[in-house]
Scaffold this motif. Sequence first.
Motif: not given
Length: 689
Positions: A66-69, A75-82, A146-150, A155-157
């Motif tokens: 999947s490609v997520a948007v 950037q810090k929060e993005l890494l935590q989300l990863e 993942i949707r619930n987490l983020a 948005l997940i494609g």
Amino acid sequence: MKKISEFICKHRWAIVIFSGLLLIPALFGYITTKINYDLLVYLPSDIETLKGQEVLADDFGMGAFSVAVVEKMPQKELLQLEEKIEQVDGVNQVLSMADLTGTAIPLDFLPSTVRGKMTHGDTQLMLITFRDGTSDEKTLDAVEEIRNLAGESCLIGGMSAMVLDTKMLFNSETVLYVSIAVGLSLLVLLLCLDSYVVPFLLIGSIGVALLFNMGTNVFLGEISYITKAISAVLQLGVTMDFSIFLYHKYEAAKKTEKDRLKAMANAIQATASSVVGSALTTFAGFLALCTMSLTLGTDIGIVMAKGVVLGVVCAITTFPALLLVCDKWVEKTKHKELLPQFTGVKDWIIRYNKVILVVFAVALVPAYILNTKTEVYYKLDSSIPADYGYTKAMTELREDFDMESQMVVLARSETSTAKLNAMAAEIAGVDGVDSVLSPTMLANYGLSQDLLSEKLRSFFETDDYTMMLVLSSYSIASDELNAQIATINKIVDSYDGGAIVAGEGPLMRDLVEIADRDFTNVNVVSIAVIFVIMALVLKSISLPVLLMAAIEFAIFLNLGCAFVTGTEIPFVASIVIGTIQLGATIDYAILLTTKYLSERQNGTNKKQAVQSALGSSIQSIFVSAMCFFGATIGVGVISQIDMIGSLCTLIARGAVISMVVVVAVVPTLLLTFDSVIRRTTLGFRKGQL
């Protein structure tokens, strides 16, 4: 059959109770039958694209992709989300811009060309791979988690997100499908039958047969969501006429037989002998779907063929038992029939039969031509509403990144770096290719292998294969994308004969090619099988030709209407509608023709025979067709899933068109070709020829 019918009447209470008890395991089977929401799993297992999917799953741990948007996330929060997403059960790997170089190089120092592929303003892309397949329950659960987490920020494609949204949408509408189908059919029966209780008994009997059918699907392992959606309304519409026929026979028998048990036994015998031929043709029509290479046809065909058999069994066991048990209430709620006798219609058809014949002959070819011009679409995501997560994600990918679809090139590890570089560069130059992501292409942007993170290298390389991710600006299942895939296949083969092009786009291309072949094959097989069965049932060579010509004309008109109104229909509908309409409505033609043959063989002249056949059949045909129409039109109107809505709309319109054609055209053909019919049909004495 006499002893069986007498047994049914004698043990009516036992049959009702036994049917009720059987509903318990049937309900358990219905609940536990797995529903599949991914149509791509029905592709033949031996195609190269699916072999590529196996390599992705086995070698790269990538069962789905999947490609997520991600929007407005530092950037810090993005890494935590990863990190959180990677902990979700079923997730294999997560990659974002930060993973290109790990912590070796600040993101601002990356080439603008690279950043432009992964970011747009405050929006970034995230690549998520899953261990299990696209429609596996673990993958769907992972997407939902993942949707619930983020929340709304991610948005997940991808196909898994589409399958999940299809599942959610379908589950929200399923009860509504059945409720509307039952409600509209019940309304038709209340208006057309002469008792207020009988319609409820009739619907109840069909409901029992339906639950038996859906419950026994547990032995198939799983069924498609399309099969589940249409099987209920189809079985309701297709088997309705069997029960209506029995009720009319029972009411007629009571006029000459005072003992209601004997009257019912006679009605069961008459019904069983009369519906066997029509039920057999319907059964064979549905089984013809099993010849499809796309095994969705087998899924629908087996379930519907099974439904016809169970429908007939319940029509001559459960329904008469219910009628006898509730006979007192049936009689108390009798009322004057609201359904007209159609005397004027019958007389008009006989009077203007030559005009009808000319109209039929003149319209047949144009109807066929219009039918061939009907536009078909293959995009599986066309049914997902704009406010669902998948559609939102794909809109963002389209508008911000010019990305519509993805595919994967799997090159063998022994292919030299020089060849890989040349292959990637040539693919990147193909019209419509937005970008090619691979270690070799990143090196062209100044990111050498030693600068890439281990995580990124393991994403693209294994001991046996090197992967390239190709991002395309062309839509899934479009002619442009299919041509692009063909070009990429040629390029890949020129550098590595053992490489595989896989992913969503190639899978959909295979679906288009296979579905096109199935469309022709299924129609030919269904026509041939039903022709042979009708020849045996009617003991005639000419009658199957005439009846098939009439029903095929009705099918041409139905699909031609879609072209005239500018309506695109889903590929599934284009494949199965002909077989469904042929198998379901040939009953009307057989009912009328059987009565005509009986009258002619008893010495009645052709005009009187056709008049008598019309007079005894037109009401039953009207009620059955209207029930079929009612069972499907409501679903066609309210369903947000176009794959289901379009198919039900076609079936509903086809029921009405077939009714009109059978009532108007078939009698005309019987009158016109009477002498031919008598010479090519067994049962006529020499003096009648």
